[in-house]
Design an enzyme around this catalytic site. Structure first.
Site, PDB file in Angstrom:
ATOM      1  N   LYS A   1       5.695  57.514  18.855  1.00 32.06           N
ATOM      2  CA  LYS A   1       5.459  57.102  17.349  1.00 32.06           C
ATOM      3  C   LYS A   1       4.082  56.547  17.870  1.00 32.06           C
ATOM      4  O   LYS A   1       4.651  55.304  18.739  1.00 32.06           O
ATOM      5  CB  LYS A   1       5.787  56.701  16.146  1.00 32.06           C
ATOM      6  CG  LYS A   1       6.900  57.868  15.818  1.00 32.06           C
ATOM      7  CD  LYS A   1       8.187  57.784  14.682  1.00 32.06           C
ATOM      8  CE  LYS A   1       8.290  58.699  14.163  1.00 32.06           C
ATOM      9  NZ  LYS A   1       7.771  59.819  13.379  1.00 32.06           N
TER      10      LYS A   1
ATOM     11  N   ARG B   1      15.237  68.178  12.221  1.00 30.55           N
ATOM     12  CA  ARG B   1      15.231  70.290  12.202  1.00 30.55           C
ATOM     13  C   ARG B   1      16.496  70.171  13.461  1.00 30.55           C
ATOM     14  O   ARG B   1      17.034  71.297  12.960  1.00 30.55           O
ATOM     15  CB  ARG B   1      14.093  70.275  11.856  1.00 30.55           C
ATOM     16  CG  ARG B   1      12.573  70.662  13.100  1.00 30.55           C
ATOM     17  CD  ARG B   1      12.072  70.249  12.564  1.00 30.55           C
ATOM     18  NE  ARG B   1      10.772  69.547  12.130  1.00 30.55           N
ATOM     19  CZ  ARG B   1       9.938  70.219  12.087  1.00 30.55           C
ATOM     20  NH1 ARG B   1       9.029  71.284  12.043  1.00 30.55           N
ATOM     21  NH2 ARG B   1       8.929  68.729  11.084  1.00 30.55           N
TER      22      ARG B   1
HETATM   23  N1  BES Z   1      12.052  60.822  10.660  1.00 30.62           N
HETATM   24  C1  BES Z   1      10.718  61.709  10.668  1.00 30.62           C
HETATM   25  C2  BES Z   1       9.780  61.817   9.163  1.00 30.62           C
HETATM   26  C3  BES Z   1       9.576  60.915   8.298  1.00 30.62           C
HETATM   27  C4  BES Z   1       8.178  60.431   8.788  1.00 30.62           C
HETATM   28  C5  BES Z   1      10.490  59.754   7.803  1.00 30.62           C
HETATM   29  C6  BES Z   1       7.989  58.443   7.623  1.00 30.62           C
HETATM   30  C7  BES Z   1      10.199  58.621   6.979  1.00 30.62           C
HETATM   31  C8  BES Z   1       8.766  58.417   6.708  1.00 30.62           C
HETATM   32  C9  BES Z   1      10.290  62.312  11.441  1.00 30.62           C
HETATM   33  O1  BES Z   1      11.459  62.898  12.538  1.00 30.62           O
HETATM   34  C10 BES Z   1       9.144  63.225  11.800  1.00 30.62           C
HETATM   35  O2  BES Z   1       8.973  62.200  12.619  1.00 30.62           O
HETATM   36  N2  BES Z   1       8.747  64.355  11.598  1.00 30.62           N
HETATM   37  C11 BES Z   1       7.210  64.201  11.412  1.00 30.62           C
HETATM   38  C12 BES Z   1       7.270  66.224  12.214  1.00 30.62           C
HETATM   39  C13 BES Z   1       5.533  66.446  12.508  1.00 30.62           C
HETATM   40  C14 BES Z   1       5.932  65.635  14.007  1.00 30.62           C
HETATM   41  C15 BES Z   1       5.957  67.463  12.447  1.00 30.62           C
HETATM   42  C16 BES Z   1       6.648  63.630  10.866  1.00 30.62           C
HETATM   43  O3  BES Z   1       6.923  63.963   9.479  1.00 30.62           O
HETATM   44  O4  BES Z   1       5.220  63.259  11.223  1.00 30.62           O
HETATM   45 MN    MN Z   2      10.386  61.586  14.500  1.00 28.91          MN
END
Ligand code: BES
Ligand code: MN
Ligand code: ZN
Length: 498
Positions: free
Chosen positions: A279, A353
């Site tokens: 990230k 997931r």
């Molecule tokens: N934990 C995150 C989702 C999230 C993002 C929660 C922002 C709260 C605030 C999750 O694990 C994630 O990173 N999801 C990705 C999925 C994508 C790579 C398909 C996302 O939402 O960007």
């Molecule tokens: Mn994530």
């Protein structure tokens, strides 16, 4: 804080503070009128002078009002009588506790619960008021060496009801409201803890303590157990972490052994760096909240155990960190989940997931009546619904309806999102049974579609709480959601709501 329920008139109440409502404009409620009579028009004088118009959210503290037995009277503005509904009631209760926190009053008697609120009974009003009283007093300063010196002297709250025959009902609602607030408080604290301390083993220890407190059965599965079960999807996320993963299993048994349990599954990523699909740096600290699904289901369990609901409830928490490392999962890796389905991990940041799917397969062994998972699963859900509603997905419409209703009642709302087959195509992979991402658009939906492939054996719902479980910005912190929604759903199932 201590709570009690009493019937009787406000002017006869010996209390540090009696709280009564005033409608806009300057129209006293019945308890305010009683105080006015006892004080020979003291309150109507004040209203006439224009110091309290009755505007929603306003408050005015009066001291040493003649003819009464209380030290103070707090006038709370309620807004227009015709527009006084649930939201306005809750705002008045919130304003009350905010105003009380700024005084030296150690106890208070509220006369707000008898105000008519459309379609809401006394039990609802008491339950909500108790939850708000405790939740607005929540603080997390474990890591401040200088604790803030807020006075917080309020120790005792009494809710006034009109009739003695309402006392028993109100007492039960009060206990429920307190239990829900306790569940929210533990969910908030688990969420707020820093991720260097709060790793999967720490979470498992917290679960063990909860089990001990309420005599629950508790099982913690270790890495070797997961390997034996074939949970290679969950294990793939844990590969990059030094901290070992845990799968926490808790059983609350409030009903007969043959009564099928509700199973709650909570995403417990104690820190989500994204893994090799790292990230960006901005706000990455907030990914300590990526275990708020776990916190929410544990908080709900605590509320249920506190209320001793006559249901069986099982809680599953797959817990791990998501870290980059030489040993971490790479984009392109293919793993076999416990269900036997293969997954091409195209983005290691879509890890929620991956841990949930194995926990959801594991849930089958408990012959659940229904399974509900809770997860801070997608940023896309925050884009879709903001910070107001949680995203709700279900493979049964009546289950979705029940959860939506529970959210309405609890004022912890969710919104029903589609789980149509049309979206499933987006998860296609050329190399495995599925990919773990569905492309740029409809990300909350494709994530839910992914989970739906592992929940065919039972009725299932999924709550995406990425936008609701915590707040960013100046008052950054976990909110305790969706404990109120889930607690109300379970209260309803237990036959404890009308
Ligand atoms: N934990 C995150 C989702 C999230 C993002 C929660 C922002 C709260 C605030 C999750 O694990 C994630 O990173 N999801 C990705 C999925 C994508 C790579 C398909 C996302 O939402 O960007
Ligand atoms: Mn994530
Ligand atoms: Zn995550």
């Amino acid at each position: 804080m201590e709570f009690s329920i009493k019937s009787g008139n406000p002017e006869k109440r010996r209390s540090a503070c009696v709280v009564v409502g005033i409608f806009e404009s300057r129209k006293p409620t019945l308890p305010a009128e009683l105080l006015d009579k006892a004080s020979s028009g003291f309150i109507s004088d004040i209203l006439r002078r224009g110091d309290m118009e009755g505007k929603a959210g306003s408050t005015l503290m009066l001291h040493s009002v003649p003819g009464t037995l209380c030290d103070r009277i707090l006038l709370v503005g309620l807004g227009k009588e015709k527009e006084f509904r649930e939201k306005e009631y809750l705002a008045a209760v919130r304003a009350t506790f905010k105003a009380l926190a700024d005084t030296g009053a150690q106890d208070a008697s509220l006369f707000l619960a008898e105000l008519p609120v459309k379609k809401k009974d006394l039990a609802w009003k008491i339950r909500q008021a108790a939850t708000i009283a405790l939740d607005t007093g929540y603080r997390f300063d474990d890591f401040k060496s200088q604790k803030p010196t807020a006075r917080r002297s309020l120790k005792k709250v009494t809710f006034g009801v009109e009739r003695r025959n309402e006392l028993a009902l109100a007492e039960e609602a009060l206990a429920q409201g307190i239990a829900i607030a306790e569940g929210m408080a533990i969910a908030r604290t688990l969420g707020n803890m820093p991720p260097n301390i709060f790793h999967p083993s720490y979470l498992a220890e917290q679960a063990r303590q909860l089990a001990q407190e309420f005599q629950l059965e508790c099982d913690i599965l270790e890495r070797a157990d997961m390997e034996a079960l074939g949970m290679h999807s969950l294990l793939a996320v844990a590969r990059g972490a030094v901290q070992p993963p845990k799968l926490i299993v808790l059983h609350y048994r409030g009903a007969k052994a043959n009564s099928k349990p509700v199973v709650l599954v909570g995403k417990g990523v104690t820190f989500d760096t994204g893994g090799i699909s790292l990230k960006p740096a901005a706000d990455m600290d907030e990914m300590k909240f990526d275990m708020c699904g776990a916190a929410g289901v544990l908080g709900t369990l605590k509320a249920v155990a506190r209320m001793q609901l006559p249901i069986n409830l099982t809680v599953l928490v797959p817990a791990t960190e998501n870290m980059p490392d030489g040993n971490a999962t790479r984009p392109g890796d293919i793993v076999t989940s416990m269900s036997g389905q293969t997954i091409e991990i195209l983005n290691t940041d879509a890890e929620g997931r991956l841990i949930l799917c194995d926990a959801l397969t594991y849930a089958e062994r408990f012959s659940p009546d229904v399974v509900i998972d809770v997860a801070t699963l997608t940023g896309a859900c925050v884009v879709a619904l903001g910070h107001i509603a949680s995203g709700l997905f279900a493979n049964k419409d009546n289950l979705a309806r029940d959860l939506l209703d529970a959210g309405e009642l609890a004022q912890d709302r969710a919104w029903h999102m589609p789980l149509w087959d049309d979206y499933q195509d987006l998860l296609k992979s050329g190399f495995a049974d599925m990919g773990n991402i569905g492309g740029r658009w409809g990300g909350a939906i494709t994530a839910a579609c992914f989970l739906s492939r592992f929940t065919k054996a039972y009725d299932w719902a999924h709550l995406d709480v990425a936008g609701t479980a915590y707040r960013s910005g100046a008052d950054k912190g976990a909110t305790g959601r969706p404990v109120p929604l889930l607690a109300h759903y379970l209260l309803q199932r237990a036959g404890k709501l009308d």
